[in-house]
Design a protein around this motif. Structure first.
Motif, PDB file in Angstrom:
ATOM      1  N   GLY A   2       0.808  -1.202   0.000  1.00  0.00           N
ATOM      2  CA  GLY A   2       0.000   0.000   0.000  1.00  0.00           C
ATOM      3  C   GLY A   2       0.845   1.258   0.000  1.00  0.00           C
ATOM      4  N   ALA A   3       0.180   2.393  -0.070  1.00  0.00           N
ATOM      5  CA  ALA A   3       0.869   3.680  -0.060  1.00  0.00           C
ATOM      6  C   ALA A   3       1.535   3.917   1.285  1.00  0.00           C
ATOM      7  CB  ALA A   3      -0.138   4.793  -0.372  1.00  0.00           C
ATOM      8  N   THR A   4       2.630   4.584   1.246  1.00  0.00           N
ATOM      9  CA  THR A   4       3.376   4.898   2.466  1.00  0.00           C
ATOM     10  C   THR A   4       3.668   6.381   2.544  1.00  0.00           C
ATOM     11  OG1 THR A   4       5.518   4.533   1.405  1.00  0.00           O
ATOM     12  CG2 THR A   4       4.475   2.631   2.480  1.00  0.00           C
ATOM     13  N   ARG A   5       4.033   6.811   3.722  1.00  0.00           N
ATOM     14  CA  ARG A   5       4.400   8.211   3.937  1.00  0.00           C
ATOM     15  C   ARG A   5       5.685   8.267   4.755  1.00  0.00           C
ATOM     16  NH1 ARG A   5      -1.330  11.196   5.555  1.00  0.00           N
ATOM     17  NH2 ARG A   5      -2.588  10.257   3.857  1.00  0.00           N
ATOM     18  N   ASN A   6       6.495   9.227   4.483  1.00  0.00           N
ATOM     19  CA  ASN A   6       7.714   9.465   5.254  1.00  0.00           C
ATOM     20  C   ASN A   6       7.394  10.514   6.322  1.00  0.00           C
ATOM     21  OD1 ASN A   6      10.380   9.497   6.117  1.00  0.00           O
ATOM     22  ND2 ASN A   6      10.958  11.082   4.643  1.00  0.00           N
ATOM     23  N   VAL A   7       7.459  10.116   7.593  1.00  0.00           N
ATOM     24  CA  VAL A   7       7.079  11.026   8.681  1.00  0.00           C
ATOM     25  C   VAL A   7       8.252  11.153   9.646  1.00  0.00           C
ATOM     26  CG1 VAL A   7       5.344  11.560  10.425  1.00  0.00           C
ATOM     27  CG2 VAL A   7       4.722  10.166   8.448  1.00  0.00           C
ATOM     28  N   PRO A   8       9.263  11.960   9.322  1.00  0.00           N
ATOM     29  CA  PRO A   8      10.407  12.124  10.225  1.00  0.00           C
ATOM     30  C   PRO A   8       9.997  12.888  11.469  1.00  0.00           C
ATOM     31  CG  PRO A   8      10.561  13.693   8.417  1.00  0.00           C
ATOM     32  CD  PRO A   8       9.394  12.796   8.100  1.00  0.00           C
ATOM     33  N   PRO A   9      10.644  12.608  12.601  1.00  0.00           N
ATOM     34  CA  PRO A   9      10.298  13.337  13.833  1.00  0.00           C
ATOM     35  C   PRO A   9      10.763  14.778  13.762  1.00  0.00           C
ATOM     36  CG  PRO A   9      12.230  11.975  14.180  1.00  0.00           C
ATOM     37  CD  PRO A   9      11.720  11.643  12.811  1.00  0.00           C
ATOM     38  N   ALA A  10      10.033  15.631  14.447  1.00  0.00           N
ATOM     39  CA  ALA A  10      10.460  17.021  14.589  1.00  0.00           C
ATOM     40  C   ALA A  10      11.635  17.049  15.555  1.00  0.00           C
ATOM     41  CB  ALA A  10       9.318  17.882  15.105  1.00  0.00           C
ATOM     42  N   LEU A 130      17.490  24.250  17.082  1.00  0.00           N
ATOM     43  CA  LEU A 130      16.838  23.164  16.356  1.00  0.00           C
ATOM     44  C   LEU A 130      15.400  23.490  16.007  1.00  0.00           C
ATOM     45  CD1 LEU A 130      18.069  19.928  18.179  1.00  0.00           C
ATOM     46  CD2 LEU A 130      18.584  20.645  15.849  1.00  0.00           C
ATOM     47  N   GLY A 131      14.993  24.702  16.149  1.00  0.00           N
ATOM     48  CA  GLY A 131      13.588  25.051  15.927  1.00  0.00           C
ATOM     49  C   GLY A 131      13.284  25.474  14.509  1.00  0.00           C
ATOM     50  N   GLY A 132      14.135  25.100  13.552  1.00  0.00           N
ATOM     51  CA  GLY A 132      13.931  25.512  12.159  1.00  0.00           C
ATOM     52  C   GLY A 132      12.933  24.644  11.440  1.00  0.00           C
ATOM     53  N   ALA A 133      13.259  24.326  10.195  1.00  0.00           N
ATOM     54  CA  ALA A 133      12.342  23.551   9.357  1.00  0.00           C
ATOM     55  C   ALA A 133      12.096  22.179   9.959  1.00  0.00           C
ATOM     56  CB  ALA A 133      12.931  23.419   7.945  1.00  0.00           C
ATOM     57  N   GLU A 134      10.858  21.689   9.770  1.00  0.00           N
ATOM     58  CA  GLU A 134      10.497  20.386  10.319  1.00  0.00           C
ATOM     59  C   GLU A 134      11.376  19.302   9.709  1.00  0.00           C
ATOM     60  OE1 GLU A 134       6.608  17.423  10.620  1.00  0.00           O
ATOM     61  OE2 GLU A 134       6.376  19.493   9.949  1.00  0.00           O
ATOM     62  N   GLY A 135      11.895  18.439  10.567  1.00  0.00           N
ATOM     63  CA  GLY A 135      12.743  17.358  10.094  1.00  0.00           C
ATOM     64  C   GLY A 135      14.204  17.726   9.997  1.00  0.00           C
ATOM     65  N   SER A 136      14.577  18.967  10.244  1.00  0.00           N
ATOM     66  CA  SER A 136      15.983  19.367  10.149  1.00  0.00           C
ATOM     67  C   SER A 136      16.720  19.009  11.427  1.00  0.00           C
ATOM     68  CB  SER A 136      16.092  20.872   9.880  1.00  0.00           C
ATOM     69  OG  SER A 136      15.575  21.618  10.982  1.00  0.00           O
ATOM     70  N   TRP A 137      17.914  18.466  11.250  1.00  0.00           N
ATOM     71  CA  TRP A 137      18.772  18.092  12.378  1.00  0.00           C
ATOM     72  C   TRP A 137      20.115  18.773  12.143  1.00  0.00           C
ATOM     73  CZ3 TRP A 137      17.193  14.751  16.380  1.00  0.00           C
ATOM     74  CH2 TRP A 137      15.923  14.174  16.204  1.00  0.00           C
ATOM     75  N   LEU A 138      20.206  20.017  12.554  1.00  0.00           N
ATOM     76  CA  LEU A 138      21.375  20.830  12.238  1.00  0.00           C
ATOM     77  C   LEU A 138      22.481  20.605  13.265  1.00  0.00           C
ATOM     78  CD1 LEU A 138      19.608  24.140  11.181  1.00  0.00           C
ATOM     79  CD2 LEU A 138      20.410  22.269   9.726  1.00  0.00           C
ATOM     80  N   LEU A 139      23.533  19.916  12.865  1.00  0.00           N
ATOM     81  CA  LEU A 139      24.698  19.653  13.704  1.00  0.00           C
ATOM     82  C   LEU A 139      25.764  20.676  13.340  1.00  0.00           C
ATOM     83  CD1 LEU A 139      25.896  17.674  15.792  1.00  0.00           C
ATOM     84  CD2 LEU A 139      26.687  16.275  13.870  1.00  0.00           C
ATOM     85  N   HIS A 140      26.226  21.423  14.335  1.00  0.00           N
ATOM     86  CA  HIS A 140      27.159  22.519  14.091  1.00  0.00           C
ATOM     87  C   HIS A 140      28.602  22.063  14.246  1.00  0.00           C
ATOM     88  CE1 HIS A 140      23.920  25.595  14.173  1.00  0.00           C
ATOM     89  NE2 HIS A 140      23.349  24.704  14.984  1.00  0.00           N
ATOM     90  N   GLU A 141      29.461  22.649  13.429  1.00  0.00           N
ATOM     91  CA  GLU A 141      30.882  22.352  13.515  1.00  0.00           C
ATOM     92  C   GLU A 141      31.560  23.339  14.458  1.00  0.00           C
ATOM     93  OE1 GLU A 141      32.594  22.289   9.660  1.00  0.00           O
ATOM     94  OE2 GLU A 141      31.405  20.582   8.964  1.00  0.00           O
TER      95      GLU A 141
END
Length: 495
Positions: A2-10, A130-141
């Protein structure tokens, strides 16, 4: 399919939720040290720096370090599948400890590492970014502005890793002072001393603000006053699972400093039970793992406070033993419950006897060559246990035999004494006080000799023993077994 959806965590919401797993500062730092041990470090330096809201904590080790790719993987949540087979000495399991432990205490996590043949690398999580776009995981250097020196100060070896916690919002809360931090450091010291005591004894050096953490052995291994220190039992049908049973000395056989130390970080009653280790690292300290007898689970109580059982498990059975992310809970596999119940029952029985008899377990009483019967006899009834002065005690039996018309009065006196013994008060005093009287005999040699003479005469004249037999029995009877020189003088006998 069946159809699926990609639902990454916030990212932000998920990490904020993970902060509530239940770590304390001590258990969180222990999780970081697990990574150091897995990286083959033999020195870990923990630093707490007080600076009000800008206070920070740093954990640095001299392990093999990580390359940039390895560090990026380590900073990823769920970096490893917990089902994957681990190296025998690996203390990790879920690939979550570094992150969940750190975020439970701080909002900014910076990790820098040096590995032979690779350039130094540094990555950072900042929960406020980490409060940016949904699904973004910004790791800083790199470290945040103004924190580079804090990181660099921990990288004093050619190889190693530094973990820096900043913005300690779960530690430095409203009203938290420098004195609170000092007390927190003491708590962390006690927890690390217990958790890593076997590894410390093997050569691991842990320092907190320059002070070396001393191992705390919950079993008082090798102490001459112990009533039990069993051989190691290898459980059947459980490869690598080893148990060793211990019964600690009664407080009367311990020096005050030993007694205070043996109580452990949370006190005597809470420390009784099983101690589960994985790769010599303590996972669970105390408790009876839901085991028991006759349909009733054992609970921690004063009578069994001296019983402690060491249980080693390999790192390949975490799922079977239901080890959680915090490494704080475990459940005995059903197929092993009967073996562990038997070992625990035997250990508890010995511990109860040691507790009741103040550490003196004399075998063979009442038999030829044994000690004389106890002065107090226990009567079991549905309404509870009661205590009576034993009429079988040699001195009591001798007096009653010679009492004549006073016999009934003496029996009434014995009954009155038995009915008015303050059992509950004695129990509480014994359990709560560190300096409970051992009886007057310890300070009154003349009284010991007078009492011994009466007992000696009862054994010789009433029981018909020879003088040597009487002295032998007295020498094996508490509290007279602590005074062999006086026993030998009784009846005009000298060695």
């Amino acid at each position: 399919m069946g159809a699926t959806r990609n639902v990454p965590p916030a990212a932000g919401a998920m990490l904020e939720s993970l902060r509530g797993l239940g770590y304390t500062t001590a258990t969180a730092i222990a999780d970081l040290i697990d990574n150091s041990v897995s990286a083959e470090a033999d020195h870990v330096d923990v630093v707490f720096e007080w600076n009000g809201p800008d206070s920070w904590v740093r954990v640095a080790d001299n392990g093999r370090g990580m390359s940039d790719a390895e560090l990026e993987a380590a900073m990823r949540l769920g970096a490893r599948d917990p089902r994957t087979q681990r190296r025998p000495g690996d203390l990790g399991r879920f690939g979550m400890g570094l992150k969940t432990a750190s975020f439970s205490q701080a909002r900014i996590l910076t990790v820098a590492s040096s590995k032979a043949g690779h350039e130094r690398c540094c990555l950072r999580w900042d929960l406020d970014l980490l409060g940016g776009a949904e699904g973004s995981w910004l790791l800083h250097e790199g470290a945040r502005t103004g924190s580079k020196d804090r990181v660099e100060a921990g990288l004093t070896e050619d190889t190693g890793t530094v973990v820096l916690w900043e913005n300690l919002d779960r530690v430095v809360t409203d009203g938290f002072t420098a004195q609170d931090l000092i007390e927190l450091i003491e708590q962390v010291d006690g927890h690390l001393a217990m958790t890593f005591h076997r590894l410390i004894d093997d050569g691991l050096e842990i320092r907190i603000n320059g002070r070396r953490v001393r191992s705390w052995d919950p079993f008082l291994t090798g102490h001459p006053g112990k009533a039990m220190e069993s051989v190691e039992y290898r459980l059947q049908n459980a490869a690598g699972v080893v148990a060793q049973c211990h019964v600690l000395p009664h407080k009367d056989l311990l020096k005050p400093a030993e007694y205070e130390s043996a109580a452990g970080p949370v006190g005597w009653p809470a420390q009784e039970g099983f101690y589960i280790y994985r790769n010599r690292r303590l996972l669970l300290a105390g408790g009876w793992l839901g085991l028991g007898e006759r349909g009733r689970r054992w609970t921690r109580d004063e009578a069994h406070r001296l019983a402690r059982i060491r249980l080693d498990i390999p790192n390949s059975v975490d799922a079977e033993w239901k080890i959680n992310i915090l490494k704080s809970t475990a459940s005995v596999p059903v197929r092993l419950r009967s073996q562990l119940t038997r070992l625990a029952s035997e250990t508890r029985d010995v511990a109860k006897k040691v507790f009741a008899h103040r550490g003196r377990l004399v075998t063979g009483r009442g038999e030829a060559g044994g000690g004389i019967p106890d002065m107090w006899a226990v009567h079991h009834a549905a309404s509870g246990n009661s205590y009576r002065i034993s009429k079988q005690h040699d001195l009591v039996a001798s007096i009653l035999d010679r009492a004549g018309p006073l016999r009934s009065d003496i029996l009434s006196l014995l009954s009155l004494i038995a009915e008015t013994v303050p059992v509950q008060k004695i129990w509480l005093d014994t359990a709560e006080q560190t300096n409970v009287s051992r009886g007057n005999f310890a300070a009154a040699p003349d009284e010991i000799e007078t009492t011994l003479t009466s007992l000696f005469e009862a054994l010789v004249e009433f029981r018909g023993l020879s003088p040597d037999e009487a002295r032998l029995r007295l020498s094996r009877t508490p509290p007279f077994d602590q005074h062999p020189d006086i026993v030998q003088r009784i009846g005009g006998h000298e060695e």
